[in-house]
Design an enzyme around this catalytic site. Structure first.
Site: not given
Ligand code: NDP
Length: 321
Positions: A137, A140-141
């Site tokens: 992701c 997300c990261d």
């Protein structure tokens, strides 16, 4: 424990969608029963820090956030249990869901929040470096890789989107594509090809990762299995998989409409499936956004609709069930 149990509201899944549905249904005095599924806390427990969920200005670990969601759901009376839904019969109300192949729950309403599972290549190194440089992701990261080098695996729209997102943060993005072309839409292909920070490695496969403290590089192979095969290493700090997701909807396929990938089709942006009393929330029904905040919002909508459905039942036959 009884082999069959009747409940007003059954929630399957313990990601942001499932827990949010449980919080709302609990506060509405419905006393939902929630089964956590195969991965308690859902996909967020496999990421590192969540920095884009409003209300956490310093960020929060995915695991902690899910523990907080859970605690909040318990506070409002949700009955949270471990167990996996292994079979579904949605042919008539009450809906019959089998848990762990033994116990049957008869539910007046059902919220399916079983999520989706990112596909991985199946390399042992993906496990070894989970949360230490391997991610599925970028939203997300990606932030952790500012001015660093990363690789994205895949050649579809998701891979292109992730590569473009990361290219805005990282100093260099390798896009590792197994075929000699991108499967993504023309507009995404054009954008990726034109981006100065993205280098596309066509006809390449990643076969391993290396590094002492997290990912420091990937072993890759050009034209794997061909006479002119070449093996070499690239230095990277992050390795992102974007080879597709698999929605966890198999047990519902005989009853609900699914798209070709298996995502549950809902009516418009609502949580309604084609069966009254059965709702879908979160990534199992979301082909586009797949964010914690959007999953939570859809869990909220599903619980509100459960409340309305049960209130209507007060005046109709479902009360007799
Ligand atoms: P896709 O199935 O479209 O693409 C998957 C990619 O991963 C392909 O390039 C595939 O290669 C590659 N791949 C699969 N398995 C492996 C493997 N084992 N090793 C190496 N590469 C592998 O998935 P997406 O998630 O990209 O997209 C899913 C759907 O969602 C599509 O319909 C897409 O158009 C849509 N989508 C739309 C977006 C938008 O409109 N903004 C954004 C994101 C997705 P190969 O081509 O060789 O099979």
């Amino acid at each position: 424990m009884e082999k069959t149990e009747k409940v007003q509201c059954l929630i399957l899944g313990s990601g942001p969608a499932g827990y949010t549905a449980a919080i709302y249904a609990g506060r509405a005095n419905i006393t939902p029963v929630l089964y956590e599924g195969i991965q308690p806390g859902g996909q967020l427990t496999t990421t590192t820090d969540i920095e884009n969920f409003p209300g956490y200005p310093s960020g929060i670990s995915g695991t902690q956030m899910m523990e907080d969601f859970r605690e909040q759901a318990v506070r409002f009376g949700a009955d949270i249990r471990s167990g996996l839904a292994t079979k579904a019969d949605l042919s008539a109300s009450p809906f019959k869901i089998t848990i762990d192949n033994e116990k049957v729950i008869e539910a007046q309403t059902l919220i399916i929040a079983t999520g989706a599972t990112a596909k991985y290549l199946g390399l042992p190194d993906e496990q070894k470096y989970a949360g230490m440089g391997v991610s599925a992701c970028a939203t997300c990261d990606g932030f952790f890789y500012r001015k660093k080098k990363v690789a994205v695996v895949g050649g579809g729209d998701t891979a292109c989107e992730e590569a473009l997102y990361l290219a805005g943060l990282a100093s260099k993005v390798y896009l590792i594509v197994r075929k000699p072309f991108l499967r993504a839409s023309q507009i995404m292909r054009d954008r990726v090809m034109a981006h100065p920070n993205i280098e596309i490695l066509f006809e390449h496969n990643a076969v391993g990762l290396f590094g002492d403290n997290g990912v420091e590089g990937a072993h890759i192979v050009k034209r794997m299995g061909e006479a002119d095969e070449e093996r070499y290493d690239i230095a990277i700090d992050g390795f992102f998989l974007a080879i597709g997701h698999k929605p966890n909807s198999d047990i519902f396929k005989d009853y609900l409409e699914l798209d070709e990938t298996g995502y549950i089709k809902t009516i418009g942006q609502s949580p309604f499936t084609k069966i009254p009393g059965v709702f879908a929330a979160g990534d199992v029904a979301d082909t586009i956004y797949r964010q914690a905040i959007t999953a939570a919002a859809s869990g909220c909508k599903a619980a509100i609709e459960v409340e309305r459905y049960l209130a209507e039942c007060e005046y109709k036959e479902c009360k007799k069930q």
